[in-house]
Design a protein around this motif. Structure first.
Motif, PDB file in Angstrom:
ATOM      1  N   ALA A 139       2.591 -16.503 -28.481  1.00  0.00           N
ATOM      2  CA  ALA A 139       3.392 -16.374 -27.262  1.00  0.00           C
ATOM      3  C   ALA A 139       4.044 -17.710 -26.916  1.00  0.00           C
ATOM      4  CB  ALA A 139       2.520 -15.896 -26.106  1.00  0.00           C
ATOM      5  N   PRO A 171      -1.271 -17.679 -23.877  1.00  0.00           N
ATOM      6  CA  PRO A 171      -1.476 -16.253 -23.589  1.00  0.00           C
ATOM      7  C   PRO A 171      -2.890 -15.988 -23.081  1.00  0.00           C
ATOM      8  CG  PRO A 171      -1.709 -16.645 -25.930  1.00  0.00           C
ATOM      9  CD  PRO A 171      -1.388 -17.974 -25.303  1.00  0.00           C
ATOM     10  N   GLU A 177       8.788 -12.451 -25.411  1.00  0.00           N
ATOM     11  CA  GLU A 177       7.839 -13.425 -24.884  1.00  0.00           C
ATOM     12  C   GLU A 177       6.744 -13.736 -25.894  1.00  0.00           C
ATOM     13  OE1 GLU A 177       6.195 -12.458 -21.053  1.00  0.00           O
ATOM     14  OE2 GLU A 177       7.990 -11.338 -20.491  1.00  0.00           O
ATOM     15  N   GLY A 210       6.695  -8.440 -26.920  1.00  0.00           N
ATOM     16  CA  GLY A 210       6.674  -8.207 -25.487  1.00  0.00           C
ATOM     17  C   GLY A 210       5.664  -9.115 -24.818  1.00  0.00           C
ATOM     18  N   PRO A 211       5.235  -8.828 -23.610  1.00  0.00           N
ATOM     19  CA  PRO A 211       4.197  -9.637 -22.971  1.00  0.00           C
ATOM     20  C   PRO A 211       2.895  -9.597 -23.771  1.00  0.00           C
ATOM     21  CG  PRO A 211       5.331  -8.258 -21.358  1.00  0.00           C
ATOM     22  CD  PRO A 211       5.786  -7.803 -22.713  1.00  0.00           C
ATOM     23  N   ASP A 249      -0.333  -9.819 -23.077  1.00  0.00           N
ATOM     24  CA  ASP A 249      -1.457  -8.976 -22.669  1.00  0.00           C
ATOM     25  C   ASP A 249      -1.161  -7.502 -22.910  1.00  0.00           C
ATOM     26  OD1 ASP A 249       0.516  -9.011 -20.753  1.00  0.00           O
ATOM     27  OD2 ASP A 249      -0.849  -9.057 -19.036  1.00  0.00           O
ATOM     28  N   GLU A 250       0.086  -7.097 -22.694  1.00  0.00           N
ATOM     29  CA  GLU A 250       0.445  -5.702 -22.943  1.00  0.00           C
ATOM     30  C   GLU A 250       0.403  -5.375 -24.432  1.00  0.00           C
ATOM     31  OE1 GLU A 250       4.152  -4.679 -21.127  1.00  0.00           O
ATOM     32  OE2 GLU A 250       3.578  -5.498 -19.161  1.00  0.00           O
TER      33      GLU A 250
END
Length: 516
Positions: A428, A432, A463, A477-478, A480-481
């Motif tokens: 990331a 992260p 990201e 993507g993010p 954590d997601e």
């Protein structure tokens, strides 16, 4: 076989100890999976077969710790030329000697026995693997969901009950036959004479790989590893293998190359080049990999490569299921993920072969005129073919880069995977969230590779990226997601299916038994 015969057990039984089977065994064992490899031959095959591996395959061997040793045996051609009988260039594929996305040279000309020796040495050092030579598969009982493999050995009949069974036993796969899996024949059938030579004077040999599109005798001439060179000559209508295997005939075929004294013949054989793909690569707990699942003409140099990609795709999934980290449904993504890639490669190899194999003089003249005109209009060398990414399966579809091959930056002697390990992992832009299941890194954590990974994130507007163990992108993507989605998909992925899973008509009975 008597029902009282004592059976061995293991997590995975692999039938076939070629490069695909050995690579799969090592990838599994390094993830804590117990493996038995059964091979009908008592000794490794000592002569060359495959001539090429690409950068992605060296990246797999990097994980096994043998890439540098393999590279030491390789040679590199700067290009791959398709030429007319008088040497005019019809098509030039450039950049074979450049560093590619996998972090290694794009194309590497190999000596297959050297690779198999290194793989076997790694297997011998791995306590989770047993290699059993001289074991010939004679039957499969127990059904597809709980296979029981029967073998003939010097010690008598033996039985192995694995949790999963993989047939990596070649184009004439016994596993495929016993499992009742059909073949999709793609209608390519040409016989060629292979002449492998040991090089005594490299200065008298071509420095590039060649396809000579000569209608009087289509010919391939390529470098190989470990001081070797290969010629392939198309068998023409009316000729028999014996005609071409005659030493005086081979001498006449090599005469235009002026290599008398510069090489000595190591092997001569007539092979049938075909294009065939198994209809199913999985039935319950039984899988096919390598030539057992697909065969292709050699013109694209991707036969061995495709088998190693099978192993890389299948190994981490089986390991996750064995270790209780994933639902068995993820295994149903194997064929949907791999088959489109293989079919594209087979299609390219067939196209290249049909371009080379024209023996009608008028048709060859028309081909030459068309290709020479196209090259005159655009004299730049063609780029290497781009094969399809993963289009469906265990990916976060719809996110930028999902299913694509993630590049491996190189800085000095080190490469990204040396730092981050076998994967999966998340990288990331910023630090992260921590995850015990998927290691997470920031760009600062991965210096000196951060700038190149940042470039990938910028190109994809992302990201973070989650990269699977086989170096394909799960999604972006993010952070954590991504991690949450990946772990959820492992536990119960709605796998894309194409009829390759459980076959109820077979899984409740024994499959087959043969005596051969």
């Amino acid at each position: 076989m008597s029902s009282s015969t004592k059976a061995d057990s293991c997590d995975v039984l692999i039938v076939g100890a070629g490069p695909t089977g050995l690579t799969l065994a090592l990838l599994l064992a390094r993830r804590g999976v117990t493996v038995i490899v059964a091979e009908r031959a008592t000794e490794p095959y000592a002569l060359p077969r495959a001539a090429h591996i690409d950068h992605q395959i060296l990246r797999v061997f990097q994980e096994l710790g043998i890439a540098e040793a393999i590279v030491a045996t390789c040679r590199h051609s700067p290009r791959y030329d398709f030429v007319t009988a008088d040497g005019q260039v019809l098509l030039r594929l450039d950049g074979a000697d450049r560093i590619a996305a996998g972090g290694w040279h794009s194309a590497n000309m190999i000596h297959q026995p050297s690779i198999e020796r290194l793989l076997r040495e790694a297997v011998a050092a791995q306590p989770n693997i047993e290699l059993r030579a001289g074991w010939r598969l004679t039957g499969l009982g127990g059904g597809c969901d709980a296979p029981a493999a029967e073998f003939a050995t010097e010690q008598g009949a033996q039985l192995v009950r694995p949790r999963f069974l993989v047939g990596a036993d070649g184009a004439r796969s016994t596993v495929r036959d016993l499992a009742g899996i059909g073949i999709d024949d793609l209608d390519f059938d040409e016989s060629w004479l292979i002449v492998d030579t040991i090089v005594n004077d490299v200065s008298r040999l071509p420095e590039v790989n060649l396809q000579v599109c000569d209608p009087t005798r289509p010919t391939t001439c390529v470098l190989m590893g470990e001081g070797r060179h290969r010629w392939e000559f198309m068998v023409k209508p009316g000729e028999t293998p014996d005609d071409l295997l005659d030493d005086p005939m081979i001498g006449r075929l090599l005469e235009p190359w002026d290599v008398a004294g510069a090489v000595e013949i190591e092997r001569k054989a007539v092979y049938r080049f075909s294009a065939r793909i198994a209809e199913q690569w999985q039935r319950g707990a039984i899988f096919l990999a390598g030539d057992a699942a697909h065969q292709m003409p050699p013109f694209a140099g991707q036969g061995l490569c495709s088998g190693i990609r099978d192993a890389a795709n299948l190994a981490w999934k089986i390991a996750a299921v064995v270790k209780g980290e994933a639902a068995a449904a993820i295994l149903e993504t194997y064929q949907p993920e791999r088959e489109p890639n293989v079919r594209a490669i087979v299609g390219l190899a067939m196209m290249m072969g049909r371009t080379v194999c024209i023996t009608d003089p008028d048709a060859a003249a028309a081909r030459d005129a068309q290709m020479l005109a196209a090259r005159a209009a655009n004299p730049q060398s063609a780029a290497a073919a781009a094969f399809p990414d993963i289009l469906t399966g265990l990916i976060h579809a719809g996110t930028p880069g999902a299913g694509s091959y993630f590049p491996q930056p190189k800085a000095g002697p080190r490469r990204l995977d040396d730092l981050l390990g076998p994967g999966p992992w998340v990288v990331a832009r910023e630090t992260p969230p921590s995850s015990s299941a998927v290691p997470c890194y920031s760009l600062d954590d991965i210096e000196p590779f951060g700038a190149e990974v940042r470039h990938w994130l910028d190109d994809h507007g992302a990201e973070a990226v989650l990269v699977r163990a086989d170096r394909y992108v799960f999604g972006s993507g993010p952070a954590d997601e991504l991690t949450a989605r990946y772990l959820a998909d492992l536990r119960g992925h709605p796998a894309a299916r194409s009829g390759q899973g459980r076959d109820p008509a077979i899984s409740d009975r024994g499959i087959a038994s043969v005596s051969r």
